[in-house]
Enzyme design. Structure first.
Site, short mmCIF file in Angstrom:
data_model
loop_
_atom_site.label_atom_id
_atom_site.label_comp_id
_atom_site.label_asym_id
_atom_site.label_seq_id
_atom_site.Cartn_x
_atom_site.Cartn_y
_atom_site.Cartn_z
CB CYS A 8 -7.34 -2.50 12.48
SG CYS A 8 -6.83 -2.04 14.15
CG HIS A 47 -4.58 -0.62 17.00
ND1 HIS A 47 -4.04 -1.19 15.88
CD2 HIS A 47 -3.67 0.25 17.47
CE1 HIS A 47 -2.84 -0.67 15.66
NE2 HIS A 47 -2.59 0.22 16.61
N GLY A 94 12.02 -7.73 16.79
CA GLY A 94 11.70 -8.10 15.41
C GLY A 94 10.24 -7.87 15.04
CG HIS A 101 1.25 -10.26 15.60
ND1 HIS A 101 1.47 -8.89 15.51
CD2 HIS A 101 2.41 -10.84 15.23
CE1 HIS A 101 2.69 -8.67 15.10
NE2 HIS A 101 3.30 -9.85 14.93
P1 AMP Z 1 6.08 -9.68 13.61
O1 AMP Z 1 7.44 -9.66 13.00
O2 AMP Z 1 6.01 -10.39 14.92
O3 AMP Z 1 5.46 -8.29 13.66
O4 AMP Z 1 5.20 -10.57 12.64
C1 AMP Z 1 4.38 -10.06 11.65
C2 AMP Z 1 3.88 -11.25 10.87
O5 AMP Z 1 2.75 -10.85 10.13
C3 AMP Z 1 4.90 -11.78 9.86
O6 AMP Z 1 5.15 -13.16 10.14
C4 AMP Z 1 4.22 -11.58 8.51
O7 AMP Z 1 4.49 -12.63 7.62
C5 AMP Z 1 2.76 -11.51 8.89
N1 AMP Z 1 1.90 -10.73 8.02
C6 AMP Z 1 2.11 -9.47 7.57
N2 AMP Z 1 1.05 -9.07 6.83
C7 AMP Z 1 0.17 -10.10 6.82
C8 AMP Z 1 -1.11 -10.30 6.25
N3 AMP Z 1 -1.69 -9.36 5.50
N4 AMP Z 1 -1.74 -11.48 6.45
C9 AMP Z 1 -1.15 -12.44 7.20
N5 AMP Z 1 0.04 -12.31 7.78
C10 AMP Z 1 0.69 -11.16 7.60
#
Ligand code: AMP
Length: 115
Positions: A8, A47, A94, A101
Site C-alpha cells: 500500500c 488493498h 508461499g 501481486h
Molecule cells: P510473495 O512470496 O508472492 O508474497 O512475493 C513477495 C515478493 O515481494 C517477493 O518476491 C519479495 O522479494 C518482494 N518484495 C518484498 N518487499 C518488497 C519491496 N519493498 N519492494 C519490492 N519487492 C518487494
C-alpha cells in the site's frame, strides 16, 4: 490504504519507487529480490489480502493486471522468449506479502514444476 502494508505504501509512492506501469487502479515495480532477470510485481492500488479473497466483481481488475503484465513484457523484450505469471496465495502458496501481486518472471528459461 492499510498503514502497515508495505505494498500500500509503495502504491501511494511513499518510497519514490520507479513504476514500470501505472493506471488509476494498478502499479507495477521491480521485485526487490529478483528471481529472474525480469521480475516485476503488478499490484492493485486497492488493498486485497489474498487472491482467494477476490470474486467475480474483481474480474475486470484482475484482467487489467494481466493486461499490464503483457504491456510490461513487451517493454522488457520478453514477449518472444516467453514469461511466467504467478499469484502466490496463502501459506502453502508461499505468499509473503499479504497484498495481492502478480509476479511477471522472464529473461531466462524457467523450470517446471516450481519448488
Ligand atoms: P510473495 O512470496 O508472492 O508474497 O512475493 C513477495 C515478493 O515481494 C517477493 O518476491 C519479495 O522479494 C518482494 N518484495 C518484498 N518487499 C518488497 C519491496 N519493498 N519492494 C519490492 N519487492 C518487494
Amino acid at each position: 490504504m492499510h498503514s502497515d502494508c508495505i505494498f500500500c505504501k509503495i502504491a501511494t509512492n511513499e518510497f519514490d519507487t520507479e513504476f514500470l506501469y501505472e493506471s488509476d487502479e494498478i502499479v507495477a515495480f521491480r521485485d526487490l529480490n529478483p528471481k529472474a532477470p525480469v521480475h516485476v510485481l503488478i499490484i492493485p492500488k486497492r488493498h486485497i489480502e489474498k487472491i482467494s479473497d477476490t470474486n467475480e466483481s474483481d474480474a475486470l481488475l484482475l484482467g487489467k493486471m494481466i493486461n499490464a503484465a503483457n504491456i510490461i513484457a513487451e517493454k522488457e523484450n520478453i514477449n518472444d522468449s516467453g514469461f511466467r505469471l504467478v499469484f502466490n496465495c496463502g501459506k502453502d502458496g508461499g505468499q509473503e506479502v499479504y497484498h495481492i501481486h502478480l509476479h511477471l518472471l522472464g529473461g531466462r528459461s524457467l523450470t517446471w514444476p516450481p519448488g
